[in-house]
Motif scaffolding. Structure first.
Motif, PDB file in Angstrom:
ATOM      1  N   PRO A   1      28.305 -21.371  -8.450  1.00  0.00           N
ATOM      2  CA  PRO A   1      28.288 -22.827  -8.550  1.00  0.00           C
ATOM      3  C   PRO A   1      29.567 -23.321  -9.223  1.00  0.00           C
ATOM      4  O   PRO A   1      30.123 -22.658 -10.090  1.00  0.00           O
ATOM      5  N   VAL A   2      30.030 -24.476  -8.791  1.00  0.00           N
ATOM      6  CA  VAL A   2      31.157 -25.136  -9.418  1.00  0.00           C
ATOM      7  C   VAL A   2      30.676 -26.516  -9.813  1.00  0.00           C
ATOM      8  O   VAL A   2      30.207 -27.273  -8.961  1.00  0.00           O
ATOM      9  N   GLN A   3      30.746 -26.815 -11.107  1.00  0.00           N
ATOM     10  CA  GLN A   3      30.199 -28.069 -11.591  1.00  0.00           C
ATOM     11  C   GLN A   3      31.248 -28.821 -12.412  1.00  0.00           C
ATOM     12  O   GLN A   3      31.938 -28.227 -13.240  1.00  0.00           O
ATOM     13  N   ARG A   4      31.316 -30.107 -12.190  1.00  0.00           N
ATOM     14  CA  ARG A   4      32.159 -30.977 -12.995  1.00  0.00           C
ATOM     15  C   ARG A   4      31.409 -31.248 -14.298  1.00  0.00           C
ATOM     16  O   ARG A   4      30.201 -31.447 -14.314  1.00  0.00           O
ATOM     17  N   VAL A   5      32.137 -31.227 -15.400  1.00  0.00           N
ATOM     18  CA  VAL A   5      31.543 -31.569 -16.692  1.00  0.00           C
ATOM     19  C   VAL A   5      32.309 -32.736 -17.274  1.00  0.00           C
ATOM     20  O   VAL A   5      33.488 -32.950 -16.959  1.00  0.00           O
ATOM     21  N   SER A   6      31.660 -33.507 -18.113  1.00  0.00           N
ATOM     22  CA  SER A   6      32.320 -34.632 -18.771  1.00  0.00           C
ATOM     23  C   SER A   6      33.296 -34.139 -19.810  1.00  0.00           C
ATOM     24  O   SER A   6      33.063 -33.108 -20.450  1.00  0.00           O
TER      25      SER A   6
END
Length: 133
Positions: free
Chosen positions: A125-130
């Motif tokens: 998985p590739v997830q954007r984080v704040s």
């Protein structure tokens, strides 16, 4: 024919002398690595795979007692209409005095252990984080 976003990563006697190649320091060679690739996400994905394979060829060769004069890895692949990778292919060229059987064994070992190709094959998985502003 669809674009394949090809890249070339080389070190030692197989390092590119092209003026357009990026030059980077390299743990395994005094001269560093030369990378021939456009700066796009597609190319960088393929550079990650090719660079990992190149590094692992040097690492595994040392473990097998194989002296290398140079290594070149070419990689490429395409993307479908939704920009999903259709796969990555790569080829390894090795400049060495080792026998063809020893080189074949080295490349086979690298294909099994190279971390980035293994990660890509497995998917992640590739997830954007704040980020804190």
């Amino acid at each position: 024919m669809a674009e394949t976003y090809g890249v070339v990563v080389g070190a030692g006697s197989l390092r590119s002398s092209s003026d357009g190649a990026w030059r980077l320091p390299h743990r395994w060679t005094d001269e560093g690595v030369a990378v021939e690739a456009a700066f796009t996400g597609a190319h960088l994905l393929h550079v990650a795979a090719a660079g990992c394979v190149l590094n692992d060829v040097y690492r595994e060769a040392a473990g097998l007692g194989i002296t290398l004069q140079g290594v070149r890895v070419t990689a490429g692949g395409g993307f479908d209409g939704e920009w999903v990778s259709t796969g990555i292919t790569y080829a390894v060229e090795v400049d060495t005095q080792a026998s063809p059987d020893e080189v074949a064994r080295l490349v086979a070992v690298v294909d099994e252990v190279a971390e980035i190709p293994r990660a890509i094959r497995a998917g992640a998985p590739v997830q954007r984080v704040s980020t804190a502003g």
